[in-house]
Design an enzyme around this catalytic site. Structure first.
Site, PDB file in Angstrom:
ATOM      1  N   VAL A 115       0.879  -1.171   0.000  1.00 35.17           N
ATOM      2  CA  VAL A 115       0.000   0.000   0.000  1.00 35.17           C
ATOM      3  C   VAL A 115       0.915   1.218   0.000  1.00 35.17           C
ATOM      4  CG1 VAL A 115      -1.719   1.320   1.278  1.00 35.17           C
ATOM      5  CG2 VAL A 115      -1.872  -1.175   1.203  1.00 35.17           C
ATOM      6  N   PRO A 116       1.041   1.913  -1.130  1.00 36.88           N
ATOM      7  CA  PRO A 116       2.073   2.946  -1.299  1.00 36.88           C
ATOM      8  C   PRO A 116       1.715   4.287  -0.664  1.00 36.88           C
ATOM      9  CG  PRO A 116       0.796   2.765  -3.303  1.00 36.88           C
ATOM     10  CD  PRO A 116       0.252   1.727  -2.362  1.00 36.88           C
ATOM     11  N   CYS A 117       1.762   4.348   0.653  1.00 41.43           N
ATOM     12  CA  CYS A 117       1.381   5.585   1.331  1.00 41.43           C
ATOM     13  C   CYS A 117       2.339   6.734   1.013  1.00 41.43           C
ATOM     14  CB  CYS A 117       1.295   5.365   2.842  1.00 41.43           C
ATOM     15  SG  CYS A 117       2.757   4.626   3.574  1.00 41.43           S
ATOM     16  N   HIS A 118       3.515   6.424   0.471  1.00 41.78           N
ATOM     17  CA  HIS A 118       4.449   7.498   0.092  1.00 41.78           C
ATOM     18  C   HIS A 118       3.922   8.302  -1.094  1.00 41.78           C
ATOM     19  CE1 HIS A 118       5.539   4.109  -2.532  1.00 41.78           C
ATOM     20  NE2 HIS A 118       6.039   4.987  -3.366  1.00 41.78           N
ATOM     21  N   ARG A 119       2.875   7.808  -1.761  1.00 45.89           N
ATOM     22  CA  ARG A 119       2.294   8.526  -2.898  1.00 45.89           C
ATOM     23  C   ARG A 119       1.206   9.509  -2.480  1.00 45.89           C
ATOM     24  NH1 ARG A 119       1.755   3.144  -6.769  1.00 45.89           N
ATOM     25  NH2 ARG A 119       3.992   2.679  -6.818  1.00 45.89           N
TER      26      ARG A 119
END
Length: 209
Positions: free
Chosen positions: A65-69
């Site tokens: 889950v790419p929370c850095h995006r």
């Protein structure tokens, strides 16, 4: 239990709330090389930027889950791993991760060309952003057509009864017929919205003749 924590879809791992499940599903739909904002996700999910930020902070599935995006409304990077500020090590790492994925920067801010705005985000998230009660049908709502019971709403044809609610591109009025509305939080798949547009165009053409 509604609103309670549940295990991830694979039946194991961390227990997450229904909101987290929807949030992480929406986050996973952000394309590589793009970002969106906490506020945009909040609008798509009918929540708040604070709740989205907390969900990202406690994301147990990174980097799947790419929370850095997810970045701040002013296109600054915002926080990462519980820390805030462009000079902190986690936020510097967030920038490197985004640059490696192809995100374009203007100084310390993400370029507008790399940002997914609300309408596109709603389309990308699709049914994943819907509350489970709307997706499930039954007493809460119907997705394909017919009538919604209780306080739910239709996400397709037919009428909604009880309280007004939105269901992915359609707004159901209290006791009335479902009419075209904004995409909002419970975003419907693109195919469904196209069908609604066709029906609306057909009605307009019939009214003119």
């Amino acid at each position: 239990m509604p609103g309670g924590k549940r295990k991830a879809e694979d039946g194991g791992g961390p227990r997450i709330t229904e909101f987290q499940e929807r949030l992480y599903a929406a986050c996973k739909s952000i394309p590589k090389g793009r970002v969106t904002t906490y506020g945009t996700l909040a609008k798509v999910l009918s929540s708040s930027a604070r709740a989205v930020g907390q969900g990202m902070r406690h994301n147990p599935f990174a980097p799947v889950v790419p929370c850095h995006r997810v970045v701040a409304a002013d296109m600054q990077l915002g926080g990462f791993n519980g820390q805030w500020g462009n000079d902190t090590q986690p936020v510097c790492r967030k920038r490197v991760m985004l640059q490696e994925e192809g995100v374009v920067f203007d100084g310390t801010k993400v370029s507008p060309a790399s940002v997914v705005l609300e309408e596109e985000m709603a389309q990308l998230a699709g049914a994943a952003a819907m509350p489970r009660s709307v997706k499930a049908g039954g007493t809460a709502a119907t997705v394909g057509g017919g009538k919604a019971k209780g306080a739910g709403a239709t996400a397709g044809r037919g009428k909604a009864t009880g309280a007004a609610a939105t269901g992915g591109g359609v707004k159901a009025t209290r006791g009335g017929r479902a009419v075209a509305g904004s995409t909002g939080a419970a975003a419907a798949p693109a195919a469904y919205r196209a069908k609604v547009s066709q029906q609306t165009a057909a009605r307009s053409k019939k009214a003119k003749t």
